[in-house]
Design a protein around this motif. Structure first.
Motif, PDB file in Angstrom:
ATOM      1  N   THR A   4       0.855  -1.190   0.000  1.00  0.00           N
ATOM      2  CA  THR A   4       0.000   0.000   0.000  1.00  0.00           C
ATOM      3  C   THR A   4       0.884   1.230   0.000  1.00  0.00           C
ATOM      4  OG1 THR A   4      -1.743  -1.152   1.207  1.00  0.00           O
ATOM      5  CG2 THR A   4      -1.807   1.253   1.239  1.00  0.00           C
ATOM      6  N   SER A   5       0.735   2.053  -1.017  1.00  0.00           N
ATOM      7  CA  SER A   5       1.537   3.266  -1.143  1.00  0.00           C
ATOM      8  C   SER A   5       0.629   4.486  -1.132  1.00  0.00           C
ATOM      9  CB  SER A   5       2.328   3.257  -2.454  1.00  0.00           C
ATOM     10  OG  SER A   5       3.211   2.162  -2.500  1.00  0.00           O
ATOM     11  N   VAL A  29      -2.847   1.787  -4.151  1.00  0.00           N
ATOM     12  CA  VAL A  29      -2.368   3.167  -4.107  1.00  0.00           C
ATOM     13  C   VAL A  29      -3.464   4.072  -3.558  1.00  0.00           C
ATOM     14  CG1 VAL A  29      -1.430   5.098  -5.425  1.00  0.00           C
ATOM     15  CG2 VAL A  29      -0.850   2.757  -6.080  1.00  0.00           C
ATOM     16  N   ILE A  30      -3.091   4.865  -2.574  1.00  0.00           N
ATOM     17  CA  ILE A  30      -3.989   5.889  -2.045  1.00  0.00           C
ATOM     18  C   ILE A  30      -3.508   7.216  -2.628  1.00  0.00           C
ATOM     19  CG2 ILE A  30      -4.841   7.062   0.018  1.00  0.00           C
ATOM     20  CD1 ILE A  30      -4.248   4.427   1.549  1.00  0.00           C
ATOM     21  N   GLY A  31      -4.270   7.744  -3.558  1.00  0.00           N
ATOM     22  CA  GLY A  31      -3.910   9.002  -4.205  1.00  0.00           C
ATOM     23  C   GLY A  31      -4.363  10.188  -3.379  1.00  0.00           C
ATOM     24  N   VAL A  32      -3.506  11.198  -3.310  1.00  0.00           N
ATOM     25  CA  VAL A  32      -3.797  12.418  -2.551  1.00  0.00           C
ATOM     26  C   VAL A  32      -3.609  13.604  -3.487  1.00  0.00           C
ATOM     27  CG1 VAL A  32      -3.129  13.853  -0.588  1.00  0.00           C
ATOM     28  CG2 VAL A  32      -2.925  11.359  -0.425  1.00  0.00           C
ATOM     29  N   ASP A  33      -4.613  14.463  -3.558  1.00  0.00           N
ATOM     30  CA  ASP A  33      -4.496  15.677  -4.365  1.00  0.00           C
ATOM     31  C   ASP A  33      -5.614  16.637  -3.992  1.00  0.00           C
ATOM     32  OD1 ASP A  33      -3.811  17.554  -6.492  1.00  0.00           O
ATOM     33  OD2 ASP A  33      -2.879  15.845  -7.499  1.00  0.00           O
ATOM     34  N   ILE A  34      -5.611  17.793  -4.609  1.00  0.00           N
ATOM     35  CA  ILE A  34      -6.623  18.809  -4.321  1.00  0.00           C
ATOM     36  C   ILE A  34      -7.928  18.502  -5.071  1.00  0.00           C
ATOM     37  CG2 ILE A  34      -5.938  20.416  -6.146  1.00  0.00           C
ATOM     38  CD1 ILE A  34      -6.216  22.617  -3.877  1.00  0.00           C
ATOM     39  N   ASP A  65       2.937   1.042   3.299  1.00  0.00           N
ATOM     40  CA  ASP A  65       4.265   0.511   3.006  1.00  0.00           C
ATOM     41  C   ASP A  65       5.206   1.537   2.395  1.00  0.00           C
ATOM     42  OD1 ASP A  65       3.520  -2.189   3.793  1.00  0.00           O
ATOM     43  OD2 ASP A  65       2.299  -2.194   1.985  1.00  0.00           O
ATOM     44  N   ALA A  66       4.640   2.582   1.788  1.00  0.00           N
ATOM     45  CA  ALA A  66       5.479   3.596   1.155  1.00  0.00           C
ATOM     46  C   ALA A  66       4.720   4.914   1.074  1.00  0.00           C
ATOM     47  CB  ALA A  66       5.888   3.160  -0.252  1.00  0.00           C
ATOM     48  N   PRO A  97       4.352   7.278  11.335  1.00  0.00           N
ATOM     49  CA  PRO A  97       3.831   6.219  12.214  1.00  0.00           C
ATOM     50  C   PRO A  97       3.081   5.118  11.464  1.00  0.00           C
ATOM     51  CG  PRO A  97       3.413   8.370  13.176  1.00  0.00           C
ATOM     52  CD  PRO A  97       3.918   8.607  11.778  1.00  0.00           C
ATOM     53  N   LEU A  98       2.465   5.450  10.333  1.00  0.00           N
ATOM     54  CA  LEU A  98       1.787   4.428   9.544  1.00  0.00           C
ATOM     55  C   LEU A  98       2.783   3.508   8.846  1.00  0.00           C
ATOM     56  CD1 LEU A  98      -1.113   6.508   7.907  1.00  0.00           C
ATOM     57  CD2 LEU A  98      -1.124   5.233  10.052  1.00  0.00           C
TER      58      LEU A  98
END
Length: 151
Positions: A4-5, A29-34, A65-66, A97-98
């Motif tokens: 999981t990244s 994949v957990i995508g992060v954006d606006i 994991d990343a 911490p994750l």
């Protein structure tokens, strides 16, 4: 077990390409954006950065994991500093911490950067006291590097 990244800046550019590559490899994949992401937050604000941690923790089950902090802007504004510096630092520090909870194997000693007790020195005009303490060779001039390169 798929890794999981977390990828910031996943809606466009390098972040999007990175997310797509990891997904092709079978990773979660957990995508992060606006916008257009699993976690939609504004990394230029403290509230957005705090929300990032909460949402990623919920989506990941408390372990990743990343973390790939790719989000960034290229305009000469205060928002650029807020995202590129403060957003990156907060992402890495607050998601650490994750990473500890990851079940992924740690890198083997052979894949880590080699540690050497010897110090490499150089008479190069580019050498400095800091360079002399580094465990890798000092930078070479481009002409010298070109002469030593073999296909």
């Amino acid at each position: 077990m798929p890794r999981t990244s977390v990828v910031t800046g996943s809606a466009s550019g390098i972040g999007k390409a990175t997310k797509e590559l990891l997904m092709e490899r079978g990773e979660t994949v957990i995508g992060v954006d606006i916008h257009d992401a699993d976690v939609v937050v504004d990394l230029s604000t403290a509230a957005g950065r705090a929300s990032l941690v909460e949402q990623v923790s919920d989506l990941s089950g408390g372990a990743v994991d990343a973390v790939l902090a790719v989000a960034g802007l290229a305009s000469p504004t205060a928002t650029t500093v807020a995202v590129n510096y403060f957003g990156t630092i907060a992402t890495l520090e607050d998601l650490r911490p994750l990473l500890v909870g990851s079940a992924a194997p740690a890198p083997s000693p052979s894949r880590r950067w080699p540690r050497s007790s010897r110090r490499t020195t150089s008479c190069s005009p580019h050498s400095s006291p800091a360079t002399k303490r580094m465990p890798w060779p000092a930078p070479q001039s481009s002409k010298r590097a070109a002469r030593s390169w073999e296909p």
